[in-house]
Design an enzyme around this catalytic site. Structure first.
Site, PDB file in Angstrom:
ATOM      1  N   GLU A 190       0.793  -1.224   0.000  1.00 34.43           N
ATOM      2  CA  GLU A 190       0.000   0.000   0.000  1.00 34.43           C
ATOM      3  C   GLU A 190       0.831   1.282   0.000  1.00 34.43           C
ATOM      4  OE1 GLU A 190      -3.104   0.601  -0.287  1.00 34.43           O
ATOM      5  OE2 GLU A 190      -4.072  -1.335  -0.024  1.00 34.43           O
ATOM      6  N   SER A 244     -26.496 -35.769  48.738  1.00 34.17           N
ATOM      7  CA  SER A 244     -25.491 -36.342  49.648  1.00 34.17           C
ATOM      8  C   SER A 244     -24.110 -35.723  49.512  1.00 34.17           C
ATOM      9  CB  SER A 244     -25.377 -37.850  49.379  1.00 34.17           C
ATOM     10  OG  SER A 244     -26.591 -38.510  49.682  1.00 34.17           O
TER      11      SER A 244
END
Length: 690
Positions: A84, A344
């Site tokens: 770019e 339990s």
């Protein structure tokens, strides 16, 4: 003639305006500053390492994440600049050479071959989007680019560009792109992936891989060819990049730990980045386990799971439901925080207190027969009774009557007091005192509460408050002494895995609440605790639901798929032994509660009471330990001789008919002293030796 005049005129005008702008830039900046406020970004919920768990789109509906260059693959950044803006590091916003090249290419080819925009000019276009392409818009970008270069460093410009660049649809910024197209962070990208992402911002909609894969592939080819021409890549590297597959679909952004993330977002609505102690890897593993298990169990059953580090209290994974969006399972309800009957699962703490008090050893015989406790008549889960069994067998088989016998011996209030010390308050009906039904789940707790209690079993008796925010201070407290904790963990480690599960070095306990409404399994190794709940969020009964058959397989699968290494259970502390029954003191060979014995013999004699040292006393003795330590006098009232004294679960020499004796501490620290009288009644105090 006209064909070449326009671009040449534009170039000359551009140079003229650029020169004028540079001359009067100070005045221009004051009158016309660029809009450089940081862009709004998506709110993030991240894990302990910064990996994304959940995100919210920006108010305008975009996925946009803040980016720093350190979080981006340097190969991508190198390719971006080479493609770019080759002179990005040297120009001041405008690359006149690139503009001249673009103009000459336009003259030669009659069309735009390459643009002359720098990355800074592209950033100017992103912060002030133009309606249409025009010479005036280009000039404005150039002026803005110069202004931006005066205000931001090159790294800041790159970071701002990588936050705003379009990548198709509502994806903005490199991080949103890598997550949506590749399902990964931008830290490490393949060459083909990096090349595709370099090409997308020029024409993000035309090159969207999910809609136009051919155009995306061709654009990627051009980038790779340019990289070879510029010397960034060699031919072999470019060929490897071409072999990377082009993504065919856009991936959904992560939606993990939904309930935890929702709560964090509600509690801190103004924060843009929220970090949890959760590990994304563990969270993903447990969510898969919960989802698969719920699919097997049925359409209305849900699964909740919490895994915590027993030493730090950090929650490394929490699954509030099998599927957040499943209406049939009420998936939006966080079942890790709902109060339910724990079945339990509290029995290990009852046995732990009995060990701590010196009432029992693993091979002590205890009765499992129909018994009435002041009108309360517990029954076993299968309605059968085993007769005489060892304490070890009673816990491993989760027999109800033996657990109630032990709880009755020292009282439910002592158990709930230990829970409060560990930061857990058991829920009881308003105005009701703790009763023996606690042993079988007659109390309300959450899954998080259970996991917090079990951190004590995994951590030598020290329970740590659990949480999922890194900054919170975590309290810890002793729930059992180290020797009693080891005895309980040793027994739980001997429980066989559920059918089809591989053997793992974990200790675990299951539970089923009254009416088959909740199934539980909580297990631990030497570092982590995992709790599992299975049931219907609406509390409806599920015939056949049980902790062992329904929740335990999920527990073992959760440990296996958590990705965490197995940590060995803690070693036995000094004085903690497995003792054969024949080697036990007479008073520990068979458990009989003092109340039972007195009722049988018709004796109404007061129970023993240790009057010195008192509970919680700090006793200062000589610094020497063992045989050279100063002896401590022990005194008691009540009870029936002869008496058996125990220090930290270990019997002192011989039986005594006197109500005083002496004990030489092994060293400084907490110690538990227990006395057992002829009827098996006990009394204990915990002191600190200095």
């Amino acid at each position: 003639m006209i064909r070449w005049k326009r671009p040449v005129l534009a170039l000359a005008l551009t140079a003229l305006v650029g020169t004028a702008a540079l001359g009067g830039l100070g005045a221009l900046d004051r009158a016309y500053p660029p809009p450089l406020d940081p862009p709004a970004t998506s709110v993030e919920v991240v894990d302990r390492d910064g990996a994304l768990l959940r995100a919210l789109a920006t108010p305008e509906g975009a996925w946009r994440f803040k980016v720093s260059l350190g979080d981006v693959d340097p190969h991508f950044t190198q390719m971006l600049i080479a493609y770019e803006d080759r002179r990005f590091q040297s120009h001041r916003g405008i690359d006149l050479l690139a503009l001249g090249r673009a103009a000459m290419q336009f003259v030669t080819n009659g069309r735009i071959v390459s643009g002359g925009s720098t990355i800074t000019m592209q950033l100017a276009r992103l912060i002030e989007p133009r309606e249409q392409r025009s010479l005036g818009a280009k000039l404005r970008q150039m002026v803005r680019a110069v202004q931006i270069e005066r205000r931001l460093s090159k790294d800041e410009i790159l970071e701002r560009y990588l936050t705003l660049a379009p990548y198709g649809g509502n994806l903005e910024g490199i991080r949103a792109a890598t997550l949506a197209w590749f399902g990964k962070e931008p830290k490490r990208l393949g060459l083909g992936q990096a090349a595709l992402l370099v090409s997308l911002p020029q024409l993000p909609e035309r090159r969207r891989p999910d809609r136009n894969p051919q155009a995306a592939g061709l654009a990627r080819e051009r980038v790779l060819d340019r990289m070879v021409d510029s010397g960034v890549l060699d031919t072999r590297e470019a060929e490897r990049g071409r072999n990377d597959p082009v993504p065919q679909a856009r991936l959904a952004l992560p939606f993990l730990a939904a309930h935890a993330a929702e709560l964090a977002l509600r509690e801190a609505p103004d924060e843009t980045r929220l970090q949890l102690t959760i590990s994304r890897q563990v969270q993903e593993g447990l969510e898969r386990v919960a989802r698969d298990a719920a699919a097997r169990l049925g359409p209305r059953l849900s699964v909740a799971m919490v895994m915590a580090d027993a030493r730090t209290g950090d929650i490394v994974a929490e699954v509030g439901s099998a599927d957040f969006f499943d209406e049939r399972r009420f998936g939006w309800i966080d079942m890790t925080r709902v109060v339910r009957s724990p079945g339990s699962t509290l029995k290990p703490f009852i046995y732990g207190l009995a060990f701590e008090e010196g009432m029992v050893a693993q091979e002590t015989i205890i009765e499992d027969r129909p018994t009435t406790f002041g009108g309360y008549r517990p029954k076993n889960f299968d309605l059968a009774y085993q007769g005489d069994v060892s304490v070890r067998t009673a816990l491993q088989m989760s027999l109800n009557v033996p657990a109630v016998r032990l709880l009755d011996a020292f009282g439910p209030a002592r158990l709930t007091t230990r829970f409060r010390h560990a930061g857990v308050s058991a829920r009881l009906p308003r105005g009701e005192a703790p009763g023996l039904a606690i042993a079988l789940g007659g109390v309300g707790l959450t899954l998080r509460d259970l996991v917090q209690l079990y951190t004590g079993l995994a951590n030598r008796g020290v329970a740590t408050a659990i949480g999922n925010t890194p900054e919170e201070t975590r309290s810890s407290a002793s729930i059992l002494d180290a020797r009693a904790t080891w005895q309980v963990a040793d027994m739980l480690a001997g429980i066989a895995p559920p059918d089809g599960a591989a053997q793992r070095s974990i200790a675990y306990k299951t539970g089923t609440s009254y009416g088959y409404r909740d199934a539980w399994s909580v297990g631990f190794d030497g570092r982590h605790v995992l709790g599992v709940w299975v049931g219907r969020p609406d509390g409806a009964a599920v015939p056949g639901l049980s902790g062992y058959a329904s929740a335990a397989p999920i527990l073992f699968d959760g440990f296996a798929k958590s990705g965490l290494p197995v940590t060995a259970l803690p070693r036995a502390p000094a004085g903690a032994l497995r003792t054969a029954r024949v080697d036990l003191p007479v008073t520990q060979r068979r458990f009989r509660s003092g109340r039972e014995t007195l009722e049988q013999k018709g004796i109404a004699e007061p129970a023993p009471l240790i009057v010195f040292p008192p509970e919680g006393a700090r006793v200062e003795l000589a610094s020497a330990a063992g045989a050279d330590a100063m002896p401590l006098a022990l005194k008691l009232q009540g009870g029936r001789a002869p008496f058996r004294w125990l220090a930290n679960g270990r019997p002192l020499d011989g039986l005594s008919r006197r109500r005083t004796t002496q004990w030489r501490p092994d060293g400084a620290g907490f110690s538990t002293l227990t006395v057992i009288d002829a009827f098996g009644r006990t009394a204990s105090v915990k002191i600190f030796v200095e």
